[in-house]
Write an enzyme that holds these catalytic residues in place. Structure first.
Site, PDB file in Angstrom:
ATOM      1  N   ASP A 125     -45.035 -72.470 -37.590  1.00 23.50           N
ATOM      2  CA  ASP A 125     -44.250 -71.425 -38.258  1.00 23.50           C
ATOM      3  C   ASP A 125     -45.245 -70.446 -38.874  1.00 23.50           C
ATOM      4  O   ASP A 125     -46.438 -70.742 -38.985  1.00 23.50           O
ATOM      5  CB  ASP A 125     -43.382 -72.062 -39.359  1.00 23.50           C
ATOM      6  CG  ASP A 125     -42.618 -71.016 -40.162  1.00 23.50           C
ATOM      7  OD1 ASP A 125     -41.967 -70.154 -39.544  1.00 23.50           O
ATOM      8  OD2 ASP A 125     -42.698 -71.030 -41.406  1.00 23.50           O
ATOM      9  N   SER A 126     -44.724 -69.305 -39.311  1.00 22.18           N
ATOM     10  CA  SER A 126     -45.570 -68.327 -39.974  1.00 22.18           C
ATOM     11  C   SER A 126     -46.098 -68.853 -41.319  1.00 22.18           C
ATOM     12  O   SER A 126     -47.023 -68.282 -41.868  1.00 22.18           O
ATOM     13  CB  SER A 126     -44.773 -67.045 -40.206  1.00 22.18           C
ATOM     14  OG  SER A 126     -43.592 -67.336 -40.927  1.00 22.18           O
ATOM     15  N   TYR A 163     -44.541 -62.987 -40.828  1.00 17.62           N
ATOM     16  CA  TYR A 163     -44.499 -62.423 -39.483  1.00 17.62           C
ATOM     17  C   TYR A 163     -43.356 -61.392 -39.394  1.00 17.62           C
ATOM     18  O   TYR A 163     -43.401 -60.481 -38.578  1.00 17.62           O
ATOM     19  CB  TYR A 163     -44.225 -63.511 -38.437  1.00 17.62           C
ATOM     20  CG  TYR A 163     -45.383 -64.423 -38.084  1.00 17.62           C
ATOM     21  CD1 TYR A 163     -46.564 -64.448 -38.814  1.00 17.62           C
ATOM     22  CD2 TYR A 163     -45.268 -65.280 -36.987  1.00 17.62           C
ATOM     23  CE1 TYR A 163     -47.597 -65.306 -38.461  1.00 17.62           C
ATOM     24  CE2 TYR A 163     -46.308 -66.131 -36.631  1.00 17.62           C
ATOM     25  CZ  TYR A 163     -47.466 -66.147 -37.376  1.00 17.62           C
ATOM     26  OH  TYR A 163     -48.489 -66.995 -37.018  1.00 17.62           O
ATOM     27  N   GLY A 164     -42.334 -61.606 -40.214  1.00 10.10           N
ATOM     28  CA  GLY A 164     -41.073 -60.869 -40.084  1.00 10.10           C
ATOM     29  C   GLY A 164     -41.164 -59.364 -40.260  1.00 10.10           C
ATOM     30  O   GLY A 164     -40.270 -58.629 -39.845  1.00 10.10           O
ATOM     31  N   CYS A 169     -40.220 -70.877 -36.378  1.00 13.37           N
ATOM     32  CA  CYS A 169     -40.062 -69.561 -37.004  1.00 13.37           C
ATOM     33  C   CYS A 169     -39.046 -68.708 -36.233  1.00 13.37           C
ATOM     34  O   CYS A 169     -39.185 -68.515 -35.018  1.00 13.37           O
ATOM     35  CB  CYS A 169     -41.422 -68.881 -36.995  1.00 13.37           C
ATOM     36  SG  CYS A 169     -41.426 -67.216 -37.654  1.00 13.37           S
ATOM     37  N   THR A 201     -38.568 -65.478 -36.412  1.00 16.29           N
ATOM     38  CA  THR A 201     -39.189 -64.246 -35.928  1.00 16.29           C
ATOM     39  C   THR A 201     -40.036 -64.513 -34.682  1.00 16.29           C
ATOM     40  O   THR A 201     -39.914 -63.821 -33.667  1.00 16.29           O
ATOM     41  CB  THR A 201     -40.090 -63.641 -37.033  1.00 16.29           C
ATOM     42  OG1 THR A 201     -39.339 -63.550 -38.247  1.00 16.29           O
ATOM     43  CG2 THR A 201     -40.607 -62.285 -36.641  1.00 16.29           C
ATOM     44  N   GLU A 227     -39.509 -68.111 -51.777  1.00 16.02           N
ATOM     45  CA  GLU A 227     -40.887 -68.575 -52.024  1.00 16.02           C
ATOM     46  C   GLU A 227     -41.246 -68.554 -53.507  1.00 16.02           C
ATOM     47  O   GLU A 227     -42.179 -69.220 -53.932  1.00 16.02           O
ATOM     48  CB  GLU A 227     -41.874 -67.732 -51.206  1.00 16.02           C
ATOM     49  CG  GLU A 227     -41.639 -67.984 -49.735  1.00 16.02           C
ATOM     50  CD  GLU A 227     -42.843 -67.760 -48.854  1.00 16.02           C
ATOM     51  OE1 GLU A 227     -43.802 -67.119 -49.303  1.00 16.02           O
ATOM     52  OE2 GLU A 227     -42.796 -68.228 -47.699  1.00 16.02           O
ATOM     53  N   CYS A 276     -33.392 -67.474 -40.168  1.00 21.90           N
ATOM     54  CA  CYS A 276     -34.755 -67.450 -40.719  1.00 21.90           C
ATOM     55  C   CYS A 276     -34.980 -68.783 -41.412  1.00 21.90           C
ATOM     56  O   CYS A 276     -34.064 -69.318 -42.060  1.00 21.90           O
ATOM     57  CB  CYS A 276     -34.873 -66.294 -41.715  1.00 21.90           C
ATOM     58  SG  CYS A 276     -36.362 -66.336 -42.716  1.00 21.90           S
ATOM     59  N   THR A 277     -36.197 -69.307 -41.274  1.00 23.11           N
ATOM     60  CA  THR A 277     -36.532 -70.627 -41.820  1.00 23.11           C
ATOM     61  C   THR A 277     -36.138 -70.813 -43.289  1.00 23.11           C
ATOM     62  O   THR A 277     -35.817 -71.921 -43.706  1.00 23.11           O
ATOM     63  CB  THR A 277     -38.055 -70.836 -41.734  1.00 23.11           C
ATOM     64  OG1 THR A 277     -38.711 -69.641 -42.189  1.00 23.11           O
ATOM     65  CG2 THR A 277     -38.489 -71.150 -40.322  1.00 23.11           C
ATOM     66  N   HIS A 278     -36.219 -69.726 -44.064  1.00 25.74           N
ATOM     67  CA  HIS A 278     -36.012 -69.843 -45.500  1.00 25.74           C
ATOM     68  C   HIS A 278     -34.537 -69.874 -45.917  1.00 25.74           C
ATOM     69  O   HIS A 278     -34.210 -70.325 -47.004  1.00 25.74           O
ATOM     70  CB  HIS A 278     -36.668 -68.672 -46.224  1.00 25.74           C
ATOM     71  CG  HIS A 278     -38.155 -68.671 -46.178  1.00 25.74           C
ATOM     72  ND1 HIS A 278     -38.867 -68.749 -44.996  1.00 25.74           N
ATOM     73  CD2 HIS A 278     -39.083 -68.587 -47.173  1.00 25.74           C
ATOM     74  CE1 HIS A 278     -40.165 -68.718 -45.273  1.00 25.74           C
ATOM     75  NE2 HIS A 278     -40.314 -68.617 -46.587  1.00 25.74           N
TER      76      HIS A 278
HETATM   77  N1  DGL Z   1     -40.630 -67.961 -40.786  1.00 25.52           N
HETATM   78  C1  DGL Z   1     -40.081 -66.626 -40.778  1.00 25.52           C
HETATM   79  C2  DGL Z   1     -38.795 -66.610 -39.953  1.00 25.52           C
HETATM   80  O1  DGL Z   1     -38.139 -67.618 -39.781  1.00 25.52           O
HETATM   81  C3  DGL Z   1     -39.845 -66.096 -42.175  1.00 25.52           C
HETATM   82  C4  DGL Z   1     -41.099 -65.708 -42.907  1.00 25.52           C
HETATM   83  C5  DGL Z   1     -41.866 -64.609 -42.199  1.00 25.52           C
HETATM   84  O2  DGL Z   1     -41.421 -63.449 -42.215  1.00 25.52           O
HETATM   85  O3  DGL Z   1     -42.892 -64.918 -41.627  1.00 25.52           O
HETATM   86  O4  DGL Z   1     -38.431 -65.589 -39.452  1.00 25.52           O
END
Ligand code: DGL
Length: 269
Positions: free
Chosen positions: A10-11, A42-43, A73, A75, A152, A184-186
């Site tokens: 993941d990012s 990454y987003g 991830c 993204t 975060e 998105c993961t979060h």
């Molecule tokens: N892991 C990213 C996603 O699921 C979120 C955080 C990022 O922007 O890198 O898109």
């Protein structure tokens, strides 16, 4: 049977929400996790940069004798999955397909909302998959860029998060979506807030959980599950501070990270 680990990347830390699901659904599987904490997010980046990073992440994981790679991830899965799949022989699974399939399955009105980073929403990945499965399904996508920094910073059940979520989700409410992909993961960490705003009749899809289910099915079909009695080993790698990964990571994993975490130079790959 195949006791080799599953590679997940993941990012940053967010992919641990998918790892949590893997640990729960596949308790005998070993996992090698890479979180690109030095280059997160990454987003907000260009497709070119995200693709370059994803190639490096895959190359790093290929140093281990892994049986499969999961791009946790949203993204990275949206932007670069097809490109890496073409390049490498190992099975590489993104989070978009399983979440889109589940959304179409549970949506009663075929009226589906998608939320994610700007990169995910710009890519149109979820809409494409949903339309492939059901070309009559309606989709409404909305980027929610402030959700990642809010999570975060621990603002999960907070007034500020609620206000921002109301603003982001209002257009989806107006479209009367009956299902939302938390792309998105979060975002699964904000599930309660999203559910409160959207109402209990709206289905909320967690791509990490759906992907874990899919991987379980796939490994079973291919006779590649780890042995039933296998004791799983977990290894974590990051590209920035080990301390903050161990601390903040437990928020996503919902348990303490007791295993060692190693810092690597991802630019070498
Ligand atoms: N892991 C990213 C996603 O699921 C979120 C955080 C990022 O922007 O890198 O898109």
């Amino acid at each position: 049977m195949d006791n080799r680990p599953i590679g997940v990347f993941d990012s940053g830390l967010g992919g641990l929400t998918a790892v949590k699901e893997l640990m729960y659904q596949l308790p005998n599987e070993s996992i090698v996790y890479f979180g690109d904490t030095g280059r997160v997010p990454y987003g907000t980046r260009s497709n070119e940069t995200i693709t370059k990073y994803v190639f490096q992440d895959v190359r790093f994981l290929l140093n281990f004798d892994i049986k499969l790679i999961i791009i946790a991830c949203g993204t990275a899965s949206s932007v670069a999955l097809e490109a890496v799949k073409k390049e490498f022989d190992i099975p590489i699974i993104g989070v978009v397909q399983s979440a889109a399939a589940k959304a179409v399955k549970v949506s009663t009105q075929k009226n589906i909302g998608i939320i994610g980073t700007q990169g995910t929403i710009n890519s149109g990945s979820y809409e494409r998959k949903i339309k492939q499965i059901d070309h009559l399904a309606a989709t409404f996508a909305k980027a929610c860029p402030l959700f990642v920094p809010l999570v975060e910073n621990g603002y999960l059940d907070h007034e500020v998060t609620r206000l921002i979520a109301q603003e982001y989700l209002q257009p989806l409410k107006e479209k009367h979506v009956d299902t939302i992909i938390m792309g998105c993961t979060h975002y699964p960490l904000l599930k309660r807030t999203i559910a409160d705003i959207m109402g209990e009749n709206v289905n909320l899809i967690d791509p990490g959980a759906e992907t874990a289910k899919y991987v379980k099915k796939l490994l079973k079909e291919k006779d590649m599950l780890a042995e039933a009695g296998a004791k799983p080993k977990y290894k974590y790698f990051v590209s920035d501070s080990i301390e903050s990964f161990s601390k903040l990571g437990s928020l996503f994993l919902e348990k303490k990270i007791n295993e060692s975490v190693e810092k690597i130079d991802i630019e070498k790959y």
